[in-house]
Design a protein around this motif. Structure first.
Motif, PDB file in Angstrom:
ATOM      1  N   ILE A   1       0.851  -1.450  -0.084  1.00  0.00           N
ATOM      2  CA  ILE A   1       0.266  -0.006   0.397  1.00  0.00           C
ATOM      3  C   ILE A   1       0.891   1.007   0.163  1.00  0.00           C
ATOM      4  O   ILE A   1       0.769   2.325  -0.653  1.00  0.00           O
ATOM      5  N   ASN A   2       1.979   0.950   0.649  1.00  0.00           N
ATOM      6  CA  ASN A   2       2.860   2.422   0.445  1.00  0.00           C
ATOM      7  C   ASN A   2       3.672   3.113  -0.651  1.00  0.00           C
ATOM      8  O   ASN A   2       3.785   3.771  -0.638  1.00  0.00           O
ATOM      9  N   GLN A   3       3.642   1.609  -1.200  1.00  0.00           N
ATOM     10  CA  GLN A   3       4.419   1.533  -2.619  1.00  0.00           C
ATOM     11  C   GLN A   3       3.370   2.578  -3.406  1.00  0.00           C
ATOM     12  O   GLN A   3       3.854   3.087  -4.474  1.00  0.00           O
ATOM     13  N   LEU A   4       2.219   1.840  -3.715  1.00  0.00           N
ATOM     14  CA  LEU A   4       0.742   2.143  -4.279  1.00  0.00           C
ATOM     15  C   LEU A   4       0.404   3.350  -3.917  1.00  0.00           C
ATOM     16  O   LEU A   4      -0.017   4.404  -5.361  1.00  0.00           O
ATOM     17  N   PRO A  63       5.922  11.427   6.044  1.00  0.00           N
ATOM     18  CA  PRO A  63       6.214  10.255   6.317  1.00  0.00           C
ATOM     19  C   PRO A  63       6.223  10.366   7.876  1.00  0.00           C
ATOM     20  O   PRO A  63       5.421  11.458   8.740  1.00  0.00           O
ATOM     21  N   GLU A  64       6.165   8.974   8.370  1.00  0.00           N
ATOM     22  CA  GLU A  64       5.768   8.615   9.480  1.00  0.00           C
ATOM     23  C   GLU A  64       6.767   9.636  11.011  1.00  0.00           C
ATOM     24  O   GLU A  64       8.069   9.689  10.653  1.00  0.00           O
ATOM     25  N   PHE A  65       6.474   9.677  11.858  1.00  0.00           N
ATOM     26  CA  PHE A  65       7.236  10.903  13.306  1.00  0.00           C
ATOM     27  C   PHE A  65       8.191   9.452  13.665  1.00  0.00           C
ATOM     28  O   PHE A  65       7.804   8.853  13.843  1.00  0.00           O
ATOM     29  N   ARG A  66      10.007  10.125  13.207  1.00  0.00           N
ATOM     30  CA  ARG A  66      10.584   8.880  13.991  1.00  0.00           C
ATOM     31  C   ARG A  66      10.831   9.685  15.747  1.00  0.00           C
ATOM     32  O   ARG A  66      10.461  10.420  15.863  1.00  0.00           O
TER      33      ARG A  66
END
Length: 477
Positions: free
Chosen positions: A464-467, A473-476
């Motif tokens: 899903i994250n490639q499509l 971006p997610e918080f580190r």
């Protein structure tokens, strides 16, 4: 007989063949029909509805929907559309999604569609999919009027490389599924005081053979039911029809005697003569001359940068235009607004695609496409399918022209109540039949499973994250 008298500050009533603005009007409803519309009424009533601060309009007819999947488009299909398919998400995103959705997720999608449709103005829904029995049960429970079709086709599209569209054809050419669709019509006809009806919906022009479409049209004529077909909805589809038959999709449908007044073509967003097609054909003229109806779902295309060229031109030529939601949000309020605004942008004119034009499409246009002269209007003898709008809310004040305010300013919260067949299915924005937290929880669970399994049917086995990468971006941690 139950008689309800509605006294409204403003009514969009039917007179002399068109909508009219009636101030301080009275609507008399007897059972499921409107018995009287005018300035006064002196008879008895079982209930008097004080809508003196409200605007009462016909309910909206939503002519193209896929309830078992559209809510699952959220947080997935936005901001993406491969250029190799001219921005269409049909061939990659729908294929990946369909291989990952469970039946439970589809049922959750149907269930949550009911309150969403009601809250945003739909009183009649035209649904095409594969879960007709469940859709019928949900619509009957919700009180909606529904035309439900079981979809079928001769084959399916897919891509194995992300660059070209291929087709896989079924051994029986789709005739088995068509017969099941025909049988389904008989099973729901007349349910819920006649609110539920069936129709035929061969899916897409490029996934249906000539034989299947000819037989489908013959059956729809014999059974006197509408027939719907996705047509001219993508550049690859348009080019494929030219490759097969040497003419535009609409020209081909005319050549096989498919078009007519009981036909509802989904989209026709890229007719011959449009810049997207880059292929001259008088498709709009053919639609007008054959009396064929178009279901225009503006948002599903606009969010990818695709626009009809233009809705106003279809109207000027005499095509019966109807409005639909197709995808999420399933809001007819949005459908009216975006249709008007996008068409103005495309024509670079403010005086086209007016509030009156889109309101007509959402009411009498849809009624005409379904062969119903008892829907889409507030008139004696018509079904009592009514919307009650706030007349003095934050978004609706000041109010001089109710239709303009609804089209250009109204929010879902401005729709106070909704009536179908003379019964309130929403009142004071309350939907007592629905457990909204449970519905959203079920849909979230179905979506989570779908997102986790996108790779299974995607040609490149992408997740899903490639499509569909998230916006940020997610918080580190």
């Amino acid at each position: 007989m139950v008689r309800t008298v509605i006294r409204a500050g403003h009514v969009i009533a039917w007179q002399d063949g068109g909508h009219r603005h009636l101030r301080d009007g009275v609507i008399v409803v007897e059972d499921d029909r409107i018995a009287h519309v005018g300035g006064s009424f002196e008879g008895d009533a079982d209930e008097i509805v004080d809508a003196s601060d409200k605007i009462v309009t016909p309910g909206f007819i939503n002519t193209h929907a896929h309830l078992s999947e559209s809510p699952l488009d959220r947080s997935f299909v936005e901001d993406v559309g491969p250029r190799n398919f001219y921005l269409s998400g049909l061939f990659e995103f729908l294929s990946a999604r369909d291989g990952a959705i469970t039946d439970a997720a589809r049922r959750a999608s149907v269930a949550i569609s009911m309150p969403e449709l009601i809250r945003t103005g739909t009183t009649t829904i035209v649904e095409m999919g594969w879960h007709g029995d469940y859709v019928a049960d949900q619509c009957e429970m919700a009180g909606l009027r529904a035309y439900i079709g079981q979809a079928y086709r001769s084959g399916r599209w897919f891509t194995n490389d992300g660059r070209s569209v291929q087709y896989e054809w079924y051994e029986d050419d789709g005739f088995g599924a068509m017969q099941k669709a025909v049988d389904f019509i008989d099973t729901i006809e007349g349910r819920a005081n006649g609110r539920l009806k069936g129709f035929l919906t061969p899916l897409q022009i490029d996934t249906c053979s000539e034989a299947l479409l000819r037989r489908s049209k013959a059956i729809s004529d014999e059974m006197n039911v509408p027939i719907a077909l996705h047509t001219s909805q993508s550049v690859p589809e348009f080019q494929e029809i030219i490759r097969r038959y040497g003419c535009s999709p609409v020209e081909w449908l005319r050549s096989i005697d498919f078009l007519g007044s009981n036909v509802l073509l989904g989209h026709v967003i890229m007719p011959g003569g449009s810049s997207w097609a880059n292929y001259y054909a008088d498709d709009i003229g053919i639609l007008a001359d054959t009396g064929t109806n178009v279901a225009h779902a503006v948002w599903v295309f606009a969010r990818r940068g695709i626009a009809m060229e233009s809705y106003a031109r279809f109207l000027e030529r005499g095509v019966n235009m109807t409005l639909a939601t197709d995808t999420c949000p399933q809001s007819m309020i949005d459908a009216l607004r975006w249709t008007a605004v996008i068409s103005k942008i495309m024509d670079r004119r403010t005086d086209v695609a007016t509030a009156a034009d889109v309101f007509n499409s959402a009411t009498i246009g849809g009624a005409k496409a379904l062969g119903r002269d008892d829907l889409g209007r507030v008139a004696a003898g018509a079904k009592a399918d009514l919307l009650f709008w706030e007349g003095a809310s934050l978004f609706m004040t000041p109010m001089r022209d109710p239709v303009r305010n609804i089209v250009y300013s109204a929010q879902a919260e401005d729709l106070n109540s909704s009536m179908v067949d003379g019964q309130f299915i929403m009142r004071d924005r309350k939907l007592p039949k629905f457990d909204i937290p449970a519905l959203t929880s079920n849909l979230q669970e179905g979506a989570e499973h779908m997102w986790a399994n996108m790779h299974r049917q995607d040609w490149g086995h992408r997740d899903i994250n490639q499509l569909s990468p998230e916006s940020f971006p997610e918080f580190r941690r």
